[in-house]
Design a protein around this motif. Structure first.
Motif, PDB file in Angstrom:
ATOM      1  N   MET A  89      -0.112   7.129 -12.452  1.00 27.75           N
ATOM      2  CA  MET A  89       0.373   8.462 -12.090  1.00 27.75           C
ATOM      3  C   MET A  89      -0.309   8.977 -10.829  1.00 27.75           C
ATOM      4  N   THR A  90      -1.602   8.704 -10.704  1.00 30.28           N
ATOM      5  CA  THR A  90      -2.332   9.147  -9.513  1.00 30.28           C
ATOM      6  C   THR A  90      -1.791   8.482  -8.256  1.00 30.28           C
ATOM      7  N   ALA A  91      -1.545   7.170  -8.312  1.00 30.63           N
ATOM      8  CA  ALA A  91      -1.022   6.453  -7.148  1.00 30.63           C
ATOM      9  C   ALA A  91       0.385   6.906  -6.799  1.00 30.63           C
ATOM     10  N   MET A  92       1.204   7.162  -7.818  1.00 32.73           N
ATOM     11  CA  MET A  92       2.588   7.568  -7.563  1.00 32.73           C
ATOM     12  C   MET A  92       2.680   8.974  -6.998  1.00 32.73           C
ATOM     13  N   PRO A  96       3.372   9.558  -2.030  1.00 34.05           N
ATOM     14  CA  PRO A  96       4.285  10.485  -1.330  1.00 34.05           C
ATOM     15  C   PRO A  96       3.555  11.550  -0.516  1.00 34.05           C
ATOM     16  N   LEU A  97       2.422  12.029  -1.028  1.00 38.99           N
ATOM     17  CA  LEU A  97       1.667  13.036  -0.285  1.00 38.99           C
ATOM     18  C   LEU A  97       1.091  12.471   1.009  1.00 38.99           C
ATOM     19  N   SER A  98       0.942  11.165   1.101  1.00 41.93           N
ATOM     20  CA  SER A  98       0.405  10.558   2.318  1.00 41.93           C
ATOM     21  C   SER A  98       1.470  10.333   3.387  1.00 41.93           C
ATOM     22  N   LEU A 155      -6.385  13.354  -4.097  1.00 36.48           N
ATOM     23  CA  LEU A 155      -6.667  13.566  -2.681  1.00 36.48           C
ATOM     24  C   LEU A 155      -7.445  12.396  -2.094  1.00 36.48           C
ATOM     25  N   LEU A 156      -8.324  11.798  -2.879  1.00 33.90           N
ATOM     26  CA  LEU A 156      -9.083  10.638  -2.402  1.00 33.90           C
ATOM     27  C   LEU A 156      -8.144   9.468  -2.125  1.00 33.90           C
ATOM     28  N   MET A 157      -7.207   9.224  -3.034  1.00 32.97           N
ATOM     29  CA  MET A 157      -6.268   8.126  -2.829  1.00 32.97           C
ATOM     30  C   MET A 157      -5.292   8.438  -1.707  1.00 32.97           C
ATOM     31  N   ARG A 158      -4.875   9.684  -1.591  1.00 36.58           N
ATOM     32  CA  ARG A 158      -3.984  10.057  -0.486  1.00 36.58           C
ATOM     33  C   ARG A 158      -4.650   9.815   0.861  1.00 36.58           C
ATOM     34  N   ILE A 183       8.375  -1.069  -1.153  1.00 41.45           N
ATOM     35  CA  ILE A 183       7.241  -0.910  -0.240  1.00 41.45           C
ATOM     36  C   ILE A 183       5.988  -0.512  -1.014  1.00 41.45           C
ATOM     37  N   PHE A 184       6.155   0.415  -1.926  1.00 41.91           N
ATOM     38  CA  PHE A 184       5.011   0.891  -2.705  1.00 41.91           C
ATOM     39  C   PHE A 184       4.443  -0.219  -3.588  1.00 41.91           C
ATOM     40  N   ARG A 185       5.317  -0.971  -4.250  1.00 41.89           N
ATOM     41  CA  ARG A 185       4.876  -1.991  -5.195  1.00 41.89           C
ATOM     42  C   ARG A 185       4.345  -3.243  -4.500  1.00 41.89           C
ATOM     43  N   SER A 186       5.036  -3.695  -3.456  1.00 40.54           N
ATOM     44  CA  SER A 186       4.711  -4.994  -2.853  1.00 40.54           C
ATOM     45  C   SER A 186       3.823  -4.900  -1.623  1.00 40.54           C
ATOM     46  N   LEU A 187       3.726  -3.717  -1.032  1.00 46.48           N
ATOM     47  CA  LEU A 187       2.959  -3.595   0.205  1.00 46.48           C
ATOM     48  C   LEU A 187       1.764  -2.659   0.061  1.00 46.48           C
ATOM     49  N   VAL A 188       2.013  -1.454  -0.417  1.00 44.04           N
ATOM     50  CA  VAL A 188       0.958  -0.439  -0.465  1.00 44.04           C
ATOM     51  C   VAL A 188      -0.092  -0.773  -1.521  1.00 44.04           C
ATOM     52  N   LEU A 189       0.329  -1.085  -2.730  1.00 43.09           N
ATOM     53  CA  LEU A 189      -0.633  -1.339  -3.808  1.00 43.09           C
ATOM     54  C   LEU A 189      -1.525  -2.545  -3.534  1.00 43.09           C
ATOM     55  N   PRO A 190      -0.986  -3.690  -3.062  1.00 45.21           N
ATOM     56  CA  PRO A 190      -1.896  -4.821  -2.767  1.00 45.21           C
ATOM     57  C   PRO A 190      -2.924  -4.506  -1.683  1.00 45.21           C
TER      58      PRO A 190
END
Length: 294
Positions: A89-92, A96-98, A155-158, A183-190
């Motif tokens: 939930m924090t990452a999701m 978007p906030l970033s 905010l730290l993750m953003r 993009i979120f699953r295959s690029l951002v998270l790794p």
């Protein structure tokens, strides 16, 4: 010049060893005290070189190993489920906030920051979870209150997403036909493993050490976590020591009340001490990069 640099390096090494010992020695004293005879602790106090070693405190806890193992199972379940869901939930929310092209980005960011400063208060929170959501004496009462995220973690993750993942990489993925979820699953998270490990460790520690929510919402002994159970054991020992009944007084006289506190603390923190070194590299990098700017 080389001699000066070498002397400076030795000075820094000695200083850091001293700082490290300041943090490590209390844990060493805690473990040694839990292995010390109760009478020796009472007479001579805590020492790195005790007069007499004893396993009475752990023997007392071993007699209650069934409850302790069950409480460990509940704690592990709550920690794993809560950490995974909370991290998701924090990452999701943070991703978007970033993104600079997200509508109402600043408004939502302010609402997240607002939760760091103000909260609903203890009584309204208790009424919502017990009367409205009916979570009392359920496993979810130990997960959901902390599952509603922490503004600081968001905010730290953003900040990590904003400062570490270039917009050009995301634009390239869009040109190749990838959607936002891909993009979120295959690029951002790794690419975000350091911050995910950092916040995951913070959440896991929070869930593992949590006992306040259990005190509020849990009265069923079958749902006690390790922190709540150990706290209850200490309460029972204090009750026996203050009891006026002759049988209880004689039983309390044989209890290692002082050293058992140390043993309880060791049992409570040992899993965190074992797992923490495996996340140190990611924890250090995640905090350093995620805190570059707000």
């Amino acid at each position: 010049m080389k001699v000066q640099n070498k002397n400076r390096q030795w000075t820094l090494n000695i200083f850091m060893m001293f700082v490290a010992s300041v943090f490590i020695l209390p844990f060493v004293l805690l473990i040694i005290s839990s292995l010390t005879d109760e009478v020796a602790v009472v007479q001579y106090g805590y020492s790195f070189f005790p007069k007499e070693f004893s396993l009475d405190a752990y023997s007392y806890l071993w007699d209650q190993r069934g409850q302790i193992l069950h409480a460990y199972g509940i704690t592990i379940l709550v920690t794993v489920v809560g950490t995974v869901l909370g991290l998701t939930m924090t990452a999701m929310l943070a991703y978007p906030l970033s993104r600079k092209d997200m509508p109402l980005r600043n408004v939502l960011g302010f609402l997240v920051f607002f939760t760091i400063i103000f909260n609903g208060g203890l009584v309204p929170t208790y009424l919502v979870y017990t009367n409205l959501l009916d979570l009392k004496n359920t496993i979810w009462a130990q997960i959901i209150p902390y599952l509603l995220m922490n503004g600081f973690n968001v905010l730290l993750m953003r900040t990590f997403f904003t400062t570490t993942i270039p917009d050009s990489i995301i634009e390239s993925a869009r040109i190749d036909g990838a959607g936002e979820i891909r993009i979120f699953r295959s690029l951002v998270l790794p690419l975000s493993l350091p911050i995910l490990a950092t916040i995951g460790l913070l959440m896991a520690t929070m869930y593992w050490n949590n006992w306040f929510n259990q005190m509020l919402f849990i009265t069923d002994p079958g749902l006690y976590t390790i922190q709540n159970l150990l706290n209850r054991i200490m309460t029972d020992i204090q009750f026996l020591q203050n009891s006026d009944l002759a049988s209880d007084a004689s039983a309390a006289a044989d209890l290692p009340s002082t050293t058992v506190r140390m043993a309880i603390a060791v049992i409570g923190i040992l899993p965190i001490l074992i797992t923490y070194p495996f996340f140190t590299k990611y924890f250090r990098k995640g905090i350093a990069v995620g805190a570059v700017k707000g």
